[in-house]
Design a protein around this motif. Structure first.
Motif, PDB file in Angstrom:
ATOM      1  N   UNK A  61       0.824  -1.208   0.000  1.00 26.43           N
ATOM      2  CA  UNK A  61       0.000   0.000   0.000  1.00 26.43           C
ATOM      3  C   UNK A  61       0.858   1.258   0.000  1.00 26.43           C
ATOM      4  N   UNK A  62       1.934   1.229   0.759  1.00 20.17           N
ATOM      5  CA  UNK A  62       2.750   2.429   0.955  1.00 20.17           C
ATOM      6  C   UNK A  62       3.966   2.501   0.042  1.00 20.17           C
ATOM      7  N   UNK A  63       4.337   1.385  -0.567  1.00 19.16           N
ATOM      8  CA  UNK A  63       5.592   1.335  -1.316  1.00 19.16           C
ATOM      9  C   UNK A  63       5.674   2.369  -2.441  1.00 19.16           C
ATOM     10  N   UNK A  64       4.654   2.574  -3.263  1.00 13.49           N
ATOM     11  CA  UNK A  64       4.793   3.566  -4.341  1.00 13.49           C
ATOM     12  C   UNK A  64       5.146   4.956  -3.832  1.00 13.49           C
ATOM     13  N   UNK A  65       4.546   5.371  -2.724  1.00 11.51           N
ATOM     14  CA  UNK A  65       4.817   6.697  -2.207  1.00 11.51           C
ATOM     15  C   UNK A  65       6.182   6.857  -1.576  1.00 11.51           C
ATOM     16  N   UNK A  66       6.835   5.745  -1.237  1.00 10.87           N
ATOM     17  CA  UNK A  66       8.161   5.779  -0.626  1.00 10.87           C
ATOM     18  C   UNK A  66       9.276   5.522  -1.635  1.00 10.87           C
ATOM     19  N   UNK A  67       8.904   5.291  -2.904  1.00  9.14           N
ATOM     20  CA  UNK A  67       9.854   4.855  -3.923  1.00  9.14           C
ATOM     21  C   UNK A  67      10.072   5.924  -4.984  1.00  9.14           C
ATOM     22  N   UNK A  81      15.085   2.460  -4.713  1.00 11.82           N
ATOM     23  CA  UNK A  81      15.704   3.684  -4.206  1.00 11.82           C
ATOM     24  C   UNK A  81      14.574   4.498  -3.603  1.00 11.82           C
ATOM     25  N   UNK A  82      14.693   4.787  -2.323  1.00 10.55           N
ATOM     26  CA  UNK A  82      13.590   5.413  -1.601  1.00 10.55           C
ATOM     27  C   UNK A  82      13.643   6.923  -1.732  1.00 10.55           C
ATOM     28  N   UNK A  83      12.616   7.576  -1.197  1.00 13.47           N
ATOM     29  CA  UNK A  83      12.558   9.035  -1.201  1.00 13.47           C
ATOM     30  C   UNK A  83      13.728   9.648  -0.435  1.00 13.47           C
ATOM     31  N   UNK A  84      14.358   8.870   0.459  1.00 13.09           N
ATOM     32  CA  UNK A  84      15.522   9.355   1.207  1.00 13.09           C
ATOM     33  C   UNK A  84      16.829   9.143   0.449  1.00 13.09           C
ATOM     34  N   UNK A  85      16.761   8.461  -0.713  1.00 10.17           N
ATOM     35  CA  UNK A  85      17.968   8.147  -1.465  1.00 10.17           C
ATOM     36  C   UNK A  85      18.580   6.821  -1.092  1.00 10.17           C
ATOM     37  N   UNK A  86      18.034   6.154  -0.079  1.00 11.63           N
ATOM     38  CA  UNK A  86      18.540   4.859   0.359  1.00 11.63           C
ATOM     39  C   UNK A  86      18.065   3.773  -0.598  1.00 11.63           C
ATOM     40  N   UNK A  87      18.927   2.805  -0.880  1.00 10.56           N
ATOM     41  CA  UNK A  87      18.543   1.653  -1.684  1.00 10.56           C
ATOM     42  C   UNK A  87      18.309   0.492  -0.741  1.00 10.56           C
ATOM     43  N   UNK A  88      17.040   0.078  -0.612  1.00 14.15           N
ATOM     44  CA  UNK A  88      16.655  -0.905   0.397  1.00 14.15           C
ATOM     45  C   UNK A  88      15.493  -1.741  -0.112  1.00 14.15           C
ATOM     46  N   UNK A  89      15.334  -2.907   0.485  1.00 15.84           N
ATOM     47  CA  UNK A  89      14.157  -3.726   0.203  1.00 15.84           C
ATOM     48  C   UNK A  89      12.925  -3.002   0.719  1.00 15.84           C
ATOM     49  N   UNK A  91      11.790  -0.179   0.442  1.00 14.26           N
ATOM     50  CA  UNK A  91      11.984   1.204   0.901  1.00 14.26           C
ATOM     51  C   UNK A  91      12.082   1.314   2.414  1.00 14.26           C
ATOM     52  N   UNK A  92      12.473   0.218   3.070  1.00  9.57           N
ATOM     53  CA  UNK A  92      12.614   0.247   4.521  1.00  9.57           C
ATOM     54  C   UNK A  92      11.303   0.176   5.274  1.00  9.57           C
ATOM     55  N   UNK A  93      10.199  -0.052   4.568  1.00  8.61           N
ATOM     56  CA  UNK A  93       8.895  -0.174   5.239  1.00  8.61           C
ATOM     57  C   UNK A  93       8.889  -1.457   6.050  1.00  8.61           C
ATOM     58  N   UNK A 105       6.765   3.388   8.419  1.00 11.07           N
ATOM     59  CA  UNK A 105       7.612   4.011   7.407  1.00 11.07           C
ATOM     60  C   UNK A 105       8.862   4.580   8.073  1.00 11.07           C
ATOM     61  N   UNK A 106       9.894   4.811   7.296  1.00  5.49           N
ATOM     62  CA  UNK A 106      11.091   5.450   7.845  1.00  5.49           C
ATOM     63  C   UNK A 106      10.780   6.903   8.220  1.00  5.49           C
ATOM     64  N   UNK A 107      11.564   7.486   9.107  1.00 10.32           N
ATOM     65  CA  UNK A 107      11.352   8.903   9.463  1.00 10.32           C
ATOM     66  C   UNK A 107      11.387   9.792   8.222  1.00 10.32           C
ATOM     67  N   UNK A 108      10.694  10.912   8.300  1.00 13.75           N
ATOM     68  CA  UNK A 108      10.657  11.818   7.145  1.00 13.75           C
ATOM     69  C   UNK A 108      12.036  12.367   6.822  1.00 13.75           C
ATOM     70  N   UNK A 109      12.830  12.681   7.834  1.00 12.73           N
ATOM     71  CA  UNK A 109      14.174  13.240   7.650  1.00 12.73           C
ATOM     72  C   UNK A 109      15.047  12.747   8.804  1.00 12.73           C
ATOM     73  N   UNK A 110      15.677  11.581   8.657  1.00  5.70           N
ATOM     74  CA  UNK A 110      16.434  11.004   9.781  1.00  5.70           C
ATOM     75  C   UNK A 110      17.560  11.897  10.302  1.00  5.70           C
ATOM     76  N   UNK A 111      18.235  12.629   9.430  1.00  9.95           N
ATOM     77  CA  UNK A 111      19.286  13.523   9.913  1.00  9.95           C
ATOM     78  C   UNK A 111      18.699  14.629  10.789  1.00  9.95           C
TER      79      UNK A 111
END
Length: 320
Positions: A61-67, A81-89, A91-93, A105-111
């Protein structure tokens, strides 16, 4: 020279929910106060929960919006490749350690999350600490997963040994350990996956902690820009994308290859040696579709040769 490190993961942290104060939860769980030079490690799962990144539903459900783009597929598994630039299975969901029927979902801005936690801990304790936010990821070429840093504040993220000499007198040219990733993995060993211990404190590397007010580049500095990774697509996906030749798929193939590299690739695949032609190449007696795919994958323009029916002209890189 550091004399060794210790990693502790405090117990007794309650279930984290939206709006919870992570700094308070950490400080309440600690048996000893934070000191200057400590490195606080916190899982992205509890950061996401505190920030309200829990959703009802399943990963799909969420993968398209995180990719931002799909890197590779194997059956139901998608590496993206996620919205954060990370390459993960996926998108880290994550669907573990969360109520049934929900995903995290991963944090909006982890830094930014790491910077905020560092500042809060400084305000409440006076201690100058570094902060790392972690998540679990697989690795190319190896089974199993390790934790990596997806957010960081107040830390050197990479140690550079370039220009130094080892004990045998060899120059160290490209030795640059990603220390925040190494710390993330060390912390995960102490935290475990099922122990409800989302925080860890690493001591013994105060040399990595920056001065108060200096948050450093963050973990995002470790993300390679699009086009600079040797493996922008999975093996199968690279073939499909090269044959399709869509302009939006070109960047992950990287910078344009040299004319020598492209010429060698064309000859290896088609058995036909390209002919130098101005700044480019002329390919005769080869399948134009095959030549076009090779040209696309190497960042070059491909078009029918003028005044030479059946030949293909390779000219001018697609990007500069």
């Amino acid at each position: 020279m550091n004399e060794g490190i210790t990693v502790t993961a405090p117990r007794g942290v309650p279930e984290v929910r939206k709006g919870d104060d992570l700094a308070a939860l950490l400080l309440d769980a600690l048996e000893a106060p934070l000191t200057d030079g400590d490195i606080v490690v916190v899982t992205s799962k509890v950061v996401s929960k505190a920030e309200g990144q829990v959703r009802e539903g399943v990963r799909d459900d969420a993968l398209p919006g995180e990719t931002t783009r799909v890197v590779a597929r194997r059956g139901p598994t998608q590496i993206v490749r996620s919205r954060l630039g990370l390459t993960m299975a996926a998108a880290g969901i994550d669907a573990s350690n969360v109520e049934a029927g929900h995903i995290v979902l991963l944090p909006l801005d982890p830094d930014a999350s790491a910077r905020a936690l560092r500042a809060t801990l400084r305000d409440r304790t006076g201690a100058n600490v570094g902060v790392i936010i972690t998540d679990t990821a697989g690795r190319a070429w190896r089974d199993g997963q390790t934790d990596i840093a997806i957010g960081a504040a107040g830390l050197e993220v990479v140690e550079s040994f370039a220009g130094q000499v080892d004990a045998y007198g060899n120059d160290l040219v490209v030795t640059a350990p990603a220390v925040v990733d190494e710390i993330a993995s060390a912390a995960e060993i102490s935290q475990g996956k099922l122990g409800a211990r989302p925080f860890a404190i690493l001591r013994g590397r105060a040399d990595l902690v920056r001065e108060p007010g200096d948050d450093g580049p963050g973990a995002s500095a470790l993300i390679r820009p699009e086009g600079s990774d040797f493996f922008g697509f999975g093996a199968r996906e690279a073939v499909v994308r090269a044959l399709k030749g869509a302009p939006e798929d070109q960047t992950p193939f990287g910078a344009p290859a040299s004319v020598e590299e492209l010429s060698a690739a064309v000859e290896e695949v088609t058995g036909t040696a390209p002919i130098p032609h101005g700044d480019g190449l002329l390919v005769e007696d080869a399948d134009p579709a095959v030549v076009a795919a090779l040209a696309f994958a190497h960042g070059w323009r491909c078009e029918p040769a003028k005044n030479n029916p059946g030949a293909t002209s390779l000219s001018l890189p697609l990007t500069t």
